[in-house]
Design an enzyme around this catalytic site. Structure first.
Site, PDB file in Angstrom:
ATOM      1  N   HIS A   1       0.870  -1.184   0.000  1.00  0.00           N
ATOM      2  CA  HIS A   1       0.000   0.000   0.000  1.00  0.00           C
ATOM      3  C   HIS A   1       0.908   1.237   0.000  1.00  0.00           C
ATOM      4  O   HIS A   1       2.023   1.187   0.532  1.00  0.00           O
ATOM      5  CB  HIS A   1      -0.833  -0.052   1.289  1.00  0.00           C
TER       6      HIS A   1
ATOM      7  N   ASP B   1       3.189  -4.474   8.025  1.00  0.00           N
ATOM      8  CA  ASP B   1       1.989  -3.650   7.906  1.00  0.00           C
ATOM      9  C   ASP B   1       0.793  -4.592   8.033  1.00  0.00           C
ATOM     10  O   ASP B   1       0.448  -5.314   7.103  1.00  0.00           O
ATOM     11  CB  ASP B   1       2.016  -2.940   6.548  1.00  0.00           C
TER      12      ASP B   1
ATOM     13  N   GLN C   1      -4.389  -5.031   6.937  1.00  0.00           N
ATOM     14  CA  GLN C   1      -5.410  -5.931   6.377  1.00  0.00           C
ATOM     15  C   GLN C   1      -5.429  -7.289   7.076  1.00  0.00           C
ATOM     16  O   GLN C   1      -6.150  -8.188   6.646  1.00  0.00           O
ATOM     17  CB  GLN C   1      -5.168  -6.150   4.877  1.00  0.00           C
TER      18      GLN C   1
ATOM     19  N   LYS D   1     -10.206  -0.664  10.535  1.00  0.00           N
ATOM     20  CA  LYS D   1     -10.337  -1.859   9.677  1.00  0.00           C
ATOM     21  C   LYS D   1     -10.535  -3.101  10.545  1.00  0.00           C
ATOM     22  O   LYS D   1     -10.551  -4.215  10.054  1.00  0.00           O
ATOM     23  CB  LYS D   1      -9.086  -2.028   8.817  1.00  0.00           C
TER      24      LYS D   1
ATOM     25  N   CYS E   1      -4.785   2.435  -3.617  1.00  0.00           N
ATOM     26  CA  CYS E   1      -3.536   2.970  -3.032  1.00  0.00           C
ATOM     27  C   CYS E   1      -2.409   1.954  -3.154  1.00  0.00           C
ATOM     28  O   CYS E   1      -1.592   1.799  -2.233  1.00  0.00           O
ATOM     29  CB  CYS E   1      -3.724   3.371  -1.567  1.00  0.00           C
TER      30      CYS E   1
HETATM   31  N1  PLP Z   1      -1.636  -0.696   4.648  1.00  0.00           N
HETATM   32  C1  PLP Z   1      -2.578  -1.409   4.020  1.00  0.00           C
HETATM   33  C2  PLP Z   1      -2.234  -2.777   3.510  1.00  0.00           C
HETATM   34  C3  PLP Z   1      -3.850  -0.883   3.830  1.00  0.00           C
HETATM   35  O1  PLP Z   1      -4.785  -1.582   3.199  1.00  0.00           O
HETATM   36  C4  PLP Z   1      -4.122   0.419   4.330  1.00  0.00           C
HETATM   37  C5  PLP Z   1      -5.446   1.031   4.093  1.00  0.00           C
HETATM   38  O2  PLP Z   1      -6.177   0.654   3.215  1.00  0.00           O
HETATM   39  C6  PLP Z   1      -3.112   1.093   4.994  1.00  0.00           C
HETATM   40  C7  PLP Z   1      -1.882   0.516   5.137  1.00  0.00           C
HETATM   41  C8  PLP Z   1      -3.352   2.460   5.568  1.00  0.00           C
HETATM   42  O3  PLP Z   1      -4.272   2.368   6.600  1.00  0.00           O
HETATM   43  P1  PLP Z   1      -4.850   3.707   7.272  1.00  0.00           P
HETATM   44  O4  PLP Z   1      -5.368   4.543   6.160  1.00  0.00           O
HETATM   45  O5  PLP Z   1      -5.904   3.196   8.190  1.00  0.00           O
HETATM   46  O6  PLP Z   1      -3.703   4.334   7.999  1.00  0.00           O
END
Ligand code: PLP
Length: 423
Positions: A140, A217, A220, A243, A381
């Site tokens: 992401h 990270d 998900q 999430k 993203c």
């Molecule tokens: N990393 C992953 C794999 C994501 O899917 C997302 C959000 O869709 C993020 C990071 C960023 O999360 P946040 O916008 O809640 O900080």
């Protein structure tokens, strides 16, 4: 008439797992009880944000109605109650992640802020000219851009471990990239664009063999997989509350205590200091050293309520339910004319990305919306991942505990409608 979705109730649960009572638990999510475009809502966008059970909404309301106060600094009862609830939430997150100490849990706004904190603090202190940071091709933007900024500022180099056509990380290629210059490797536990579950334990072994640290990270993963950061042996783990059936604006960073203690502060302000003078400022202990300013107390309390809710369902039951949805929907989607799934990893979690021949994903999303079905379309993203597959965008259906096989039948019927409309 029996639809395929009806068969779910007749299904016996897999050995060792307690089947989720999805009809019952759906009642916990008030938002699901509505119609869109004259049809009952089918929510298939949990990867973007999950819906919130009533207990989370009530925990937040209860905090504001009874205990709201600023924390840590007050001597009065409300402040003591708010502080206790906030620190209890930290303990809940500790237990959820399997961390050793509550001091290893830093409350942040979400995964994005957690990653920026590590890049801004660990990165600033430990990464210099000629060093290397490694990410994967399925990240992401939140797990790419903070490292690009760090590389620009430090003169370090960003390297990218490739993925294959299935959407799986090429572990041998990753291993070849690791060496004495590698300072940090940052990978998703689960890809938001492909659903791939990465073998974090194995990656951690490779990363530690070369003396680097691993950031995972978990944005998900946290709502779907059993987590144990000690078992995974990652050095940092980031996730977002929103999430994970919790509120927006809250998340957590786990960091091994020896790393967090060595790291310089990231943001300065109140709460992260023990004393301040113009001659010398003494920083607070971890985790408070990384929590400058008034934190999101209500958010932390809401997140703890969400974690308790998930724990009450049993994460094994959640995983089994969602594995069933993934398998059922894979078969159903592959039967849709002209549909290609993007990413067919062997270990997949809660997400299907797909394209329909000759139809733009935004048209798919818009027509499905008219049928009361919420999916996400775009690059998610994850533009480098899209580029890897030669696509500007996909349609993405993602699942949560409240989804059913009947929701997938509605999606498939909706895709028939897309074909009708688009001719
Ligand atoms: N990393 C992953 C794999 C994501 O899917 C997302 C959000 O869709 C993020 C990071 C960023 O999360 P946040 O916008 O809640 O900080």
């Amino acid at each position: 008439m029996t639809t395929v979705g009806d068969e779910q109730s007749a299904q016996t649960s897999p050995a060792g797992g307690k089947a989720l009572d999805v009809d019952r638990l759906r009642e916990d999510f008030p938002i699901l009880d509505q119609e869109l475009s004259g049809q009952p809502l089918v929510y298939l966008d949990t990867a973007a944000t999950s819906q919130k059970p009533r207990c989370v909404l009530e925990a937040i309301a209860c905090y504001y109605e009874n205990d709201n106060s600023n924390i840590h600094r007050g001597v009065h009862t409300l402040s003591a109650r708010a502080t206790a609830a906030y620190e209890a939430a930290r303990e809940t997150v500790r237990s959820f992640l399997g961390a050793r100490e509550a001091a290893e849990i830093v409350f942040v706004r979400g995964a994005t802020e957690a990653i920026n904190l590590v890049a801004g603090s660990f990165g600033r202190a430990k990464v210099g000219e000629g060093d290397e940071i490694v990410v994967s091709e399925m990240e992401h933007h939140s797990n790419i851009v903070p490292w690009q900024i760090l590389c620009e500022e430090s003169g370090a180099r960003l390297r990218v471990a490739p993925i294959d056509e299935r959407g799986e990380l090429l572990l041998e290629e990753l291993e070849k990239m690791l060496g004495p210059r590698t300072r940090l490797v940052a990978v998703a536990h689960v890809s938001n664009a492909l659903g791939t579950v990465n073998p974090v334990r194995e990656i951690a072994r490779m990363v530690h063999d070369c003396g680097a640290v691993l950031l995972v990270d978990g944005a998900q993963a946290a709502a779907h997989l059993a987590l144990d950061v000690r078992e995974l042996d990652c050095d940092f783990y980031a996730f977002s509350g929103h999430k994970t059936y919790g509120p927006t604006g809250i998340g957590a960073l786990y960091g091994k205590s020896e790393l967090l203690r060595e790291m310089p502060p990231w943001q300065g302000g109140g709460e992260m200091v023990l004393s301040v003078s113009f001659e010398e400022t003494i920083y607070n202990e971890v985790p408070h050293k990384f929590e400058a300013g008034t934190p999101n107390v209500a958010g932390a309390i809401g997140l703890a309520a969400a974690i308790d809710y998930l724990a009450g369902l049993g994460i094994e039951s959640v995983r089994r339910h969602e594995s069933d949805l993934i398998a059922y929907s894979e078969e159903a989607l592959l039967a849709v004319p002209g549909l290609s799934l993007i990413g067919r990893p062997r270990d997949k979690c809660a997400v299907h990305s797909f394209v329909l021949d000759g139809i733009h994903p935004h048209d798919v999303g818009t027509i499905l919306d008219g049928e009361g079905i919420a999916i996400r379309t775009g690059h998610h993203c994850a533009q480098p991942t899209m580029k890897r597959f030669g696509l500007p965008a996909t349609a993405r259906a993602s699942f949560g505990i409240y989804n059913t096989r009947a929701d997938i039948d509605r999606l498939v019927a909706g895709l028939d409608r897309v074909h009708e409309v688009m001719g």
